[in-house]
Design a protein around this motif. Sequence first.
Motif, PDB file in Angstrom:
ATOM      1  N   ALA A 249       0.834  -1.205   0.000  1.00 14.86           N
ATOM      2  CA  ALA A 249       0.000   0.000   0.000  1.00 14.86           C
ATOM      3  C   ALA A 249       0.870   1.257   0.000  1.00 14.86           C
ATOM      4  CB  ALA A 249      -0.931  -0.006   1.212  1.00 14.86           C
ATOM      5  N   PHE A 250       1.971   1.219   0.734  1.00 16.58           N
ATOM      6  CA  PHE A 250       2.894   2.353   0.749  1.00 16.58           C
ATOM      7  C   PHE A 250       3.500   2.569  -0.635  1.00 16.58           C
ATOM      8  CE2 PHE A 250       7.280   3.901   1.217  1.00 16.58           C
ATOM      9  CZ  PHE A 250       7.040   5.127   1.838  1.00 16.58           C
ATOM     10  N   ASP A 251       3.966   1.498  -1.257  1.00 17.64           N
ATOM     11  CA  ASP A 251       4.555   1.602  -2.592  1.00 17.64           C
ATOM     12  C   ASP A 251       3.546   2.144  -3.604  1.00 17.64           C
ATOM     13  OD1 ASP A 251       6.871   0.563  -1.546  1.00 17.64           O
ATOM     14  OD2 ASP A 251       6.528  -1.470  -2.292  1.00 17.64           O
ATOM     15  N   ASN A 252       2.311   1.718  -3.497  1.00 15.42           N
ATOM     16  CA  ASN A 252       1.269   2.198  -4.395  1.00 15.42           C
ATOM     17  C   ASN A 252       1.035   3.691  -4.218  1.00 15.42           C
ATOM     18  OD1 ASN A 252      -0.910   1.941  -6.312  1.00 15.42           O
ATOM     19  ND2 ASN A 252      -2.334   1.992  -4.589  1.00 15.42           N
ATOM     20  N   ALA A 253       1.040   4.140  -2.959  1.00 15.32           N
ATOM     21  CA  ALA A 253       0.869   5.568  -2.695  1.00 15.32           C
ATOM     22  C   ALA A 253       2.018   6.378  -3.282  1.00 15.32           C
ATOM     23  CB  ALA A 253       0.761   5.808  -1.188  1.00 15.32           C
ATOM     24  N   VAL A 254       3.233   5.876  -3.123  1.00 19.64           N
ATOM     25  CA  VAL A 254       4.400   6.567  -3.674  1.00 19.64           C
ATOM     26  C   VAL A 254       4.300   6.632  -5.195  1.00 19.64           C
ATOM     27  CG1 VAL A 254       6.899   6.414  -3.999  1.00 19.64           C
ATOM     28  CG2 VAL A 254       5.898   6.018  -1.728  1.00 19.64           C
ATOM     29  N   ASN A 255       3.911   5.534  -5.828  1.00 20.46           N
ATOM     30  CA  ASN A 255       3.795   5.517  -7.288  1.00 20.46           C
ATOM     31  C   ASN A 255       2.772   6.530  -7.782  1.00 20.46           C
ATOM     32  OD1 ASN A 255       5.716   3.503  -7.571  1.00 20.46           O
ATOM     33  ND2 ASN A 255       4.211   1.843  -7.488  1.00 20.46           N
ATOM     34  N   ARG A 256       1.661   6.648  -7.077  1.00 20.76           N
ATOM     35  CA  ARG A 256       0.651   7.621  -7.491  1.00 20.76           C
ATOM     36  C   ARG A 256       1.157   9.050  -7.293  1.00 20.76           C
ATOM     37  NH1 ARG A 256      -5.523   5.706  -6.099  1.00 20.76           N
ATOM     38  NH2 ARG A 256      -5.270   3.483  -6.551  1.00 20.76           N
ATOM     39  N   LEU A 257       1.872   9.283  -6.213  1.00 15.12           N
ATOM     40  CA  LEU A 257       2.420  10.618  -5.985  1.00 15.12           C
ATOM     41  C   LEU A 257       3.417  11.000  -7.070  1.00 15.12           C
ATOM     42  CD1 LEU A 257       2.971  10.943  -2.131  1.00 15.12           C
ATOM     43  CD2 LEU A 257       1.763  12.553  -3.604  1.00 15.12           C
ATOM     44  N   GLN A 258       4.186  10.032  -7.531  1.00  8.51           N
ATOM     45  CA  GLN A 258       5.175  10.319  -8.567  1.00  8.51           C
ATOM     46  C   GLN A 258       4.542  10.798  -9.868  1.00  8.51           C
ATOM     47  OE1 GLN A 258       7.283   6.532  -8.416  1.00  8.51           O
ATOM     48  NE2 GLN A 258       9.106   7.555  -7.596  1.00  8.51           N
ATOM     49  N   SER A 259       3.268  10.489 -10.065  1.00  7.71           N
ATOM     50  CA  SER A 259       2.579  10.963 -11.266  1.00  7.71           C
ATOM     51  C   SER A 259       2.130  12.410 -11.138  1.00  7.71           C
ATOM     52  CB  SER A 259       1.359  10.077 -11.550  1.00  7.71           C
ATOM     53  OG  SER A 259       0.356  10.260 -10.554  1.00  7.71           O
ATOM     54  N   VAL A 260       2.234  12.967  -9.935  1.00  9.38           N
ATOM     55  CA  VAL A 260       1.750  14.328  -9.689  1.00  9.38           C
ATOM     56  C   VAL A 260       2.869  15.268  -9.260  1.00  9.38           C
ATOM     57  CG1 VAL A 260       0.156  15.724  -8.299  1.00  9.38           C
ATOM     58  CG2 VAL A 260      -0.520  13.426  -9.046  1.00  9.38           C
ATOM     59  N   VAL A 261       3.782  14.768  -8.427  1.00 12.07           N
ATOM     60  CA  VAL A 261       4.848  15.592  -7.842  1.00 12.07           C
ATOM     61  C   VAL A 261       6.139  15.367  -8.625  1.00 12.07           C
ATOM     62  CG1 VAL A 261       6.190  16.031  -5.761  1.00 12.07           C
ATOM     63  CG2 VAL A 261       3.747  15.516  -5.587  1.00 12.07           C
ATOM     64  N   ASP A 262       6.858  16.434  -8.875  1.00 11.99           N
ATOM     65  CA  ASP A 262       8.042  16.362  -9.728  1.00 11.99           C
ATOM     66  C   ASP A 262       9.196  15.583  -9.102  1.00 11.99           C
ATOM     67  OD1 ASP A 262       6.732  17.845 -11.632  1.00 11.99           O
ATOM     68  OD2 ASP A 262       7.517  19.769 -10.917  1.00 11.99           O
ATOM     69  N   CYS A 263       9.408  15.731  -7.783  1.00  7.73           N
ATOM     70  CA  CYS A 263      10.580  15.125  -7.137  1.00  7.73           C
ATOM     71  C   CYS A 263      10.147  14.213  -6.000  1.00  7.73           C
ATOM     72  CB  CYS A 263      11.523  16.205  -6.606  1.00  7.73           C
ATOM     73  SG  CYS A 263      12.974  15.546  -5.744  1.00  7.73           S
ATOM     74  N   VAL A 264      10.204  12.896  -6.217  1.00  5.15           N
ATOM     75  CA  VAL A 264       9.967  11.893  -5.182  1.00  5.15           C
ATOM     76  C   VAL A 264      11.166  10.959  -5.209  1.00  5.15           C
ATOM     77  CG1 VAL A 264       8.482  10.057  -4.336  1.00  5.15           C
ATOM     78  CG2 VAL A 264       7.463  12.041  -5.473  1.00  5.15           C
ATOM     79  N   GLU A 265      11.932  10.937  -4.127  1.00  7.21           N
ATOM     80  CA  GLU A 265      13.204  10.212  -4.110  1.00  7.21           C
ATOM     81  C   GLU A 265      13.247   9.252  -2.936  1.00  7.21           C
ATOM     82  OE1 GLU A 265      17.989  11.166  -3.550  1.00  7.21           O
ATOM     83  OE2 GLU A 265      16.620  12.761  -4.173  1.00  7.21           O
ATOM     84  N   GLY A 266      13.709   8.040  -3.178  1.00  5.76           N
ATOM     85  CA  GLY A 266      13.882   7.074  -2.114  1.00  5.76           C
ATOM     86  C   GLY A 266      15.114   7.397  -1.292  1.00  5.76           C
ATOM     87  N   LYS A 267      14.891   7.842  -0.065  1.00  6.38           N
ATOM     88  CA  LYS A 267      16.010   8.212   0.802  1.00  6.38           C
ATOM     89  C   LYS A 267      15.505   8.305   2.235  1.00  6.38           C
ATOM     90  CE  LYS A 267      20.009  11.306   0.855  1.00  6.38           C
ATOM     91  NZ  LYS A 267      20.653  12.481   0.199  1.00  6.38           N
TER      92      LYS A 267
END
Length: 477
Positions: free
Chosen positions: A289-307
């Motif tokens: 569920a967390f990964d799915n949320a991150v993937n959806r955010l990446q379609s809207v927000v320019d900078c999403v980085e795993g860190k």
Amino acid sequence: MSEISPLELDLTQLREAIAQGRYTAREVVETSLSRIETVDGDLHAFCTLDESAIAQAEDVDRRLSNGQAVGRLAGVPVAVKDLICTGGLRTTFGSRLYEDFIPEQDDIVVERLRAADAIILGKTNAAEFGYGATGGNHVFPTTRNPWNTALTSGGSSAGSGAAVAARMVPLALGSDGGGSVRIPASLCGVYGMKPSWGRVPLYPGCRDERFPGQSSWETLEHIGPLTRNAADAALALSVLCSPSSYDRHSIPSQDVQWELSDIEAMRGVRIAVTRDLGYALVDPEVGAAFDNAVNRLQSVVDCVEGKCPAVGSTERLLDTLVALETDRVGLKAMAANQGVQLDGWLRDILEREWNADQFTAALMERKRVANAMARFMGEFDFLLTPATATAAFPIGSSGPSEIAGRPVPPSAWTTFSPLANLTGLPAASVPVGYTSDGLPVGLQIMGRHLDDQGVLSLSALVEHLFPRDRWPGPELE
């Protein structure tokens, strides 16, 4: 009354409906009390109801009919966690030591709710003095999760999370010293916000030396709202925030705009995401569920980085700081005088032999963690993690014995929440999905120092990506 139940409306919609005369405050309060009577026999979210609630509502109706000014929450029913003082209304702190205690004064937050003409419906169940991430105590029956009554609703703001999820009230106050707003929000599938430390003043809670147990957690505790969405939490915080002379740690709120930013304004933010903070075990379904949320955010927000920040586990640190800020002498004396046996985490804190070097080391470690987070948040606007490492689990335990097939200590499922308390950073849990068993999963959003508006705005964006499609039963009448 309108054709739909007022409990179908969120906080913002309901206060507008009352102001427009679509419902009277009395109708709304009676509907909430009827809902409590229908569902709370199984859930035990409320431990004390305020018999003056209808009279409070009638006073609001009278002033509205006379064209008099009313507050921003006029007529809206609100629940208050039983760790928060309500003058003239029984407040037990979940402890037999205070089983019949009736405070002489309201907590500052309750004063502000009353000044906004909210209707204090009653008190919600909590772990004893907040020492626990589930809602059990020896005064009242344990709160159960509205999604599955065999499971915990989390804690320590257990009743507040269950009351909002079961649609008894649109707003409940919780307190959060290590995750106690965000944890039940995650497990119950509602929104929970821990504002920046000092945004919401506390007194008598944490500040009044006359009441051992209640006077603990001074540099960790926050009070925050549990609601259906981020916009409602912003409305509640606009009422609750501003400094008080009774809380030397409270801070000005003029720098906060409670109007949330739109999606376009959020596109350029920088978001760090970590599924495990570098060390934690996470249930596979929660992780998905967390990964799915991150993937959806990446379609809207320019900078999403795993860190993730280099802080490591903070469990022992939190434990030692809680011990440092607990009135161990006062609690031991009070328990001995009343012949009451304390148990669980609280008993462990009281019985262990602590020394000054342990406390000094904890204070230095806290500084290291705060400084590491300050450096990290200089690079990012937000840090995203799971809100909890698992979904709800059976009542009767402090936590799962295994996560992802590996044995863990009982507290391992709460590993993501204390970091925001140790640093004072604003943080929230927002629902982002369900397990295969239909249990809610929350996403934790942590923001920069004092950026409460940013956390609320990003939360609203996530809510846009994950619109609510269900509530636990029974259906509203």
